[in-house]
Design a protein around this motif. Structure first.
Motif, PDB file in Angstrom:
ATOM      1  N   GLY B 172      41.902 -21.239 -77.720  1.00 33.38           N
ATOM      2  CA  GLY B 172      43.885 -20.817 -78.122  1.00 33.38           C
ATOM      3  C   GLY B 172      43.590 -19.073 -77.792  1.00 33.38           C
ATOM      4  N   GLN B 173      42.673 -18.421 -77.168  1.00 29.31           N
ATOM      5  CA  GLN B 173      42.119 -16.458 -76.849  1.00 29.31           C
ATOM      6  C   GLN B 173      42.589 -16.952 -75.331  1.00 29.31           C
ATOM      7  OE1 GLN B 173      40.734 -15.059 -79.935  1.00 29.31           O
ATOM      8  NE2 GLN B 173      41.273 -17.448 -80.482  1.00 29.31           N
ATOM      9  N   PRO B 174      43.303 -15.343 -76.235  1.00 28.25           N
ATOM     10  CA  PRO B 174      44.061 -14.126 -74.654  1.00 28.25           C
ATOM     11  C   PRO B 174      43.378 -14.196 -74.179  1.00 28.25           C
ATOM     12  CG  PRO B 174      45.371 -13.831 -76.858  1.00 28.25           C
ATOM     13  CD  PRO B 174      44.247 -14.629 -77.125  1.00 28.25           C
ATOM     14  N   THR B 175      43.030 -14.942 -73.372  1.00 31.29           N
ATOM     15  CA  THR B 175      41.704 -13.953 -73.183  1.00 31.29           C
ATOM     16  C   THR B 175      41.985 -13.267 -71.168  1.00 31.29           C
ATOM     17  OG1 THR B 175      40.180 -15.568 -71.508  1.00 31.29           O
ATOM     18  CG2 THR B 175      39.725 -14.831 -73.917  1.00 31.29           C
ATOM     19  N   SER B 176      41.091 -12.290 -70.481  1.00 34.15           N
ATOM     20  CA  SER B 176      41.433 -11.673 -68.896  1.00 34.15           C
ATOM     21  C   SER B 176      41.565 -13.047 -67.816  1.00 34.15           C
ATOM     22  CB  SER B 176      41.051 -10.659 -69.351  1.00 34.15           C
ATOM     23  OG  SER B 176      40.536 -10.493 -67.792  1.00 34.15           O
ATOM     24  N   GLU B 177      40.422 -14.145 -68.666  1.00 31.35           N
ATOM     25  CA  GLU B 177      39.872 -15.131 -68.117  1.00 31.35           C
ATOM     26  C   GLU B 177      41.040 -16.037 -68.099  1.00 31.35           C
ATOM     27  OE1 GLU B 177      37.879 -13.754 -69.876  1.00 31.35           O
ATOM     28  OE2 GLU B 177      36.755 -12.748 -68.688  1.00 31.35           O
ATOM     29  N   ALA B 178      41.919 -16.628 -69.069  1.00 34.83           N
ATOM     30  CA  ALA B 178      42.831 -17.097 -68.990  1.00 34.83           C
ATOM     31  C   ALA B 178      43.722 -17.004 -68.816  1.00 34.83           C
ATOM     32  CB  ALA B 178      42.871 -17.699 -70.446  1.00 34.83           C
ATOM     33  N   ASN B 179      44.010 -15.863 -68.108  1.00 34.88           N
ATOM     34  CA  ASN B 179      45.515 -14.890 -67.141  1.00 34.88           C
ATOM     35  C   ASN B 179      45.435 -15.159 -66.041  1.00 34.88           C
ATOM     36  OD1 ASN B 179      47.659 -13.673 -67.098  1.00 34.88           O
ATOM     37  ND2 ASN B 179      47.312 -11.576 -68.219  1.00 34.88           N
ATOM     38  N   PRO B 180      46.258 -16.593 -65.718  1.00 34.91           N
ATOM     39  CA  PRO B 180      45.522 -16.709 -63.821  1.00 34.91           C
ATOM     40  C   PRO B 180      46.442 -16.089 -63.374  1.00 34.91           C
ATOM     41  CG  PRO B 180      47.961 -18.094 -65.266  1.00 34.91           C
ATOM     42  CD  PRO B 180      47.368 -17.368 -66.591  1.00 34.91           C
ATOM     43  N   ASN B 181      46.827 -15.106 -63.633  1.00 36.81           N
ATOM     44  CA  ASN B 181      47.825 -14.201 -62.236  1.00 36.81           C
ATOM     45  C   ASN B 181      48.101 -12.630 -62.852  1.00 36.81           C
ATOM     46  OD1 ASN B 181      49.694 -14.255 -64.270  1.00 36.81           O
ATOM     47  ND2 ASN B 181      51.032 -16.114 -63.784  1.00 36.81           N
ATOM     48  N   GLY B 182      47.395 -11.944 -63.432  1.00 37.39           N
ATOM     49  CA  GLY B 182      47.559 -10.839 -64.103  1.00 37.39           C
ATOM     50  C   GLY B 182      49.033 -10.444 -65.024  1.00 37.39           C
ATOM     51  N   SER B 183      49.302 -11.381 -66.006  1.00 36.72           N
ATOM     52  CA  SER B 183      50.302 -10.688 -66.257  1.00 36.72           C
ATOM     53  C   SER B 183      50.088 -10.166 -67.388  1.00 36.72           C
ATOM     54  CB  SER B 183      50.988 -12.237 -67.120  1.00 36.72           C
ATOM     55  OG  SER B 183      51.815 -13.092 -66.640  1.00 36.72           O
ATOM     56  N   ARG B 184      50.794  -9.044 -67.635  1.00 37.20           N
ATOM     57  CA  ARG B 184      50.716  -8.055 -69.167  1.00 37.20           C
ATOM     58  C   ARG B 184      50.800  -8.603 -70.085  1.00 37.20           C
ATOM     59  NH1 ARG B 184      52.917  -2.048 -68.546  1.00 37.20           N
ATOM     60  NH2 ARG B 184      50.321  -1.930 -69.158  1.00 37.20           N
ATOM     61  N   ASN B 185      49.941  -8.455 -70.879  1.00 33.30           N
ATOM     62  CA  ASN B 185      49.943  -9.308 -72.236  1.00 33.30           C
ATOM     63  C   ASN B 185      49.695 -10.792 -72.241  1.00 33.30           C
ATOM     64  OD1 ASN B 185      49.494  -6.799 -73.013  1.00 33.30           O
ATOM     65  ND2 ASN B 185      51.208  -6.802 -74.836  1.00 33.30           N
ATOM     66  N   ASN B 186      48.994 -10.839 -71.372  1.00 32.60           N
ATOM     67  CA  ASN B 186      48.812 -12.655 -70.548  1.00 32.60           C
ATOM     68  C   ASN B 186      50.146 -13.456 -71.350  1.00 32.60           C
ATOM     69  OD1 ASN B 186      46.368 -12.042 -70.776  1.00 32.60           O
ATOM     70  ND2 ASN B 186      45.657 -13.965 -71.125  1.00 32.60           N
ATOM     71  N   ILE B 187      51.333 -12.761 -71.070  1.00 33.21           N
ATOM     72  CA  ILE B 187      52.772 -13.102 -70.839  1.00 33.21           C
ATOM     73  C   ILE B 187      52.949 -14.665 -70.344  1.00 33.21           C
ATOM     74  CG2 ILE B 187      55.541 -12.654 -71.442  1.00 33.21           C
ATOM     75  CD1 ILE B 187      54.551 -10.350 -72.489  1.00 33.21           C
ATOM     76  N   ALA B 188      53.249 -15.199 -71.049  1.00 34.57           N
ATOM     77  CA  ALA B 188      53.925 -16.455 -69.623  1.00 34.57           C
ATOM     78  C   ALA B 188      55.303 -16.200 -70.020  1.00 34.57           C
ATOM     79  CB  ALA B 188      52.957 -17.490 -70.059  1.00 34.57           C
ATOM     80  N   GLY B 189      55.389 -17.130 -71.395  1.00 29.92           N
ATOM     81  CA  GLY B 189      57.804 -16.578 -71.481  1.00 29.92           C
ATOM     82  C   GLY B 189      57.288 -15.643 -72.734  1.00 29.92           C
ATOM     83  N   ILE B 190      59.105 -15.635 -72.242  1.00 32.15           N
ATOM     84  CA  ILE B 190      59.716 -14.516 -73.432  1.00 32.15           C
ATOM     85  C   ILE B 190      61.288 -14.947 -73.795  1.00 32.15           C
ATOM     86  CG2 ILE B 190      58.526 -12.318 -72.532  1.00 32.15           C
ATOM     87  CD1 ILE B 190      60.841 -11.881 -71.074  1.00 32.15           C
ATOM     88  N   CYS B 191      61.558 -14.727 -74.588  1.00 33.30           N
ATOM     89  CA  CYS B 191      63.256 -14.792 -75.384  1.00 33.30           C
ATOM     90  C   CYS B 191      63.669 -13.584 -75.131  1.00 33.30           C
ATOM     91  CB  CYS B 191      63.163 -16.194 -75.847  1.00 33.30           C
ATOM     92  SG  CYS B 191      62.493 -14.485 -77.883  1.00 33.30           S
TER      93      CYS B 191
END
Lengths: 83, 233
Positions: B172-191
């Motif tokens: 559950g940690q937003p690490t850089s390794e867990a970021n697949p594409n280089g999204s800023r702040n590990n963002i996958a979805g916003i509203c």
């Protein structure tokens, strides 16, 4: 006689936006022997031909809204080429 | 209750979205062609993944100006739930309904792989059935999925609770390794600020049944349906 006008819209990623394509091209250019290459950025050029004078204000609006995304890109319109 | 799944030329997850709703949840959903000028009669809109208009110019750029999107924008601004998945997220950013943009993956590779996501906001119509902090497993499938926004926008999104999902590792940690594409702040979805417009790069439409490897995505569609039912009641 209606003259034709050709404009070029140059769209480039903003300086602070990561351009991984530019980085890949830079690395390849270095490998090919240009070792002193600094930054490379990849954008696009959109050629638009008009019959008669273009509506510059409308074109500017379309560049801002459609041809570029102002969040990540800047654009400039290069001079008219009369044919 | 009836949910619209918009079809653009080049959409390729439209059937997945429709079947998640019809087969997964037994609710009524119909395709809406991009040339339609009205979405009257629908209670929510799904913008599916794919390559609308061949991804020409920029992903989602041309779709944002399609006839159907003009009525989707109006409906979204009056509170209708709108859910953009993958290319749908890109389209929502291009329309300005969501802030920021999706740019080329840091690796330049098209990535098709499972990811872990952490839910950070369960006050949207799409996430209300889950607890904040819940981990979702879903696949990503994109070449342009790196979320980008400038510093000020990022701050405002974070402060406003508009980051809904983040890429995290198994813990559950937003690490850089867990970021697949280089999204800023590990963002996958916003509203959006109101919460009724959600954009998500990973695919709940490809993870709504155990036969697909995960059924975590079903929860988002289920939340949407329950929201619509509670509004109608």
């Amino acid at each position: 006689m209606v003259s034709a006008v050709k404009l070029e819209v140059v769209v480039m990623p903003k300086r602070n936006v990561l351009d991984p394509q530019g980085v890949a091209v830079r690395n390849a250019v270095r490998e090919l022997g240009l070792s002193n290459v600094g930054t490379v950025r990849v954008g696009k050029i959109i050629e638009i031909e008009f019959t008669g004078e273009p509506d510059e204000a409308k074109l500017d609006e379309i560049c801002r809204d459609l041809l570029s995304n102002q969040v990540i890109e800047d654009y400039r319109i290069l001079g008219a080429v009369l044919k | 209750m009836k949910i619209a799944v918009v079809r653009f030329p080049g959409s390729n997850c439209d059937q997945d979205c429709l079947r998640a709703l019809t087969d997964g949840l037994g609710v009524k959903a119909e395709y809406v062609w991009h040339k339609e000028t009205s979405i009257a009669g629908f209670d929510a809109v799904i913008l599916p993944g794919g390559f609308s208009y061949g991804d020409y110019l920029r992903c989602g750029a041309i779709a944002a100006f399609s006839p159907v999107m003009q009525s989707v924008i109006k409906a979204a601004n009056s509170g209708m739930p709108v859910f953009g998945i993958c290319n749908g997220f890109q389209i929502l950013c291009e329309t300005g309904l969501l802030r920021g943009a999706l740019i080329r993956n840091r690796s330049l590779l098209f990535l098709c792989q499972p990811v872990c996501l952490k839910l950070e906001n369960n006050r949207t119509p799409f996430t209300r059935l889950s607890d904040e902090g819940a981990i979702f497993r879903m696949p990503i499938a994109h070449g342009e999925g790196a979320y980008y926004a400038d510093e000020q926008t990022l701050e405002e999104l974070e402060e406003g609770g508009q980051v809904v999902f983040r890429y995290v590792n198994e813990d559950g940690q937003p690490t850089s390794e867990a970021n697949p594409n280089g999204s800023r702040n590990n963002i996958a979805g916003i509203c959006n600020p109101a919460g009724n417009v959600l954009g998500l790069m990973p695919h709940p439409d490809r993870s709504w049944d155990h036969r697909l490897g995960s059924e975590d995505g079903l929860q988002l569609f289920k939340s949407l349906v329950e929201t619509l039912l509670s509004v109608a009641a």
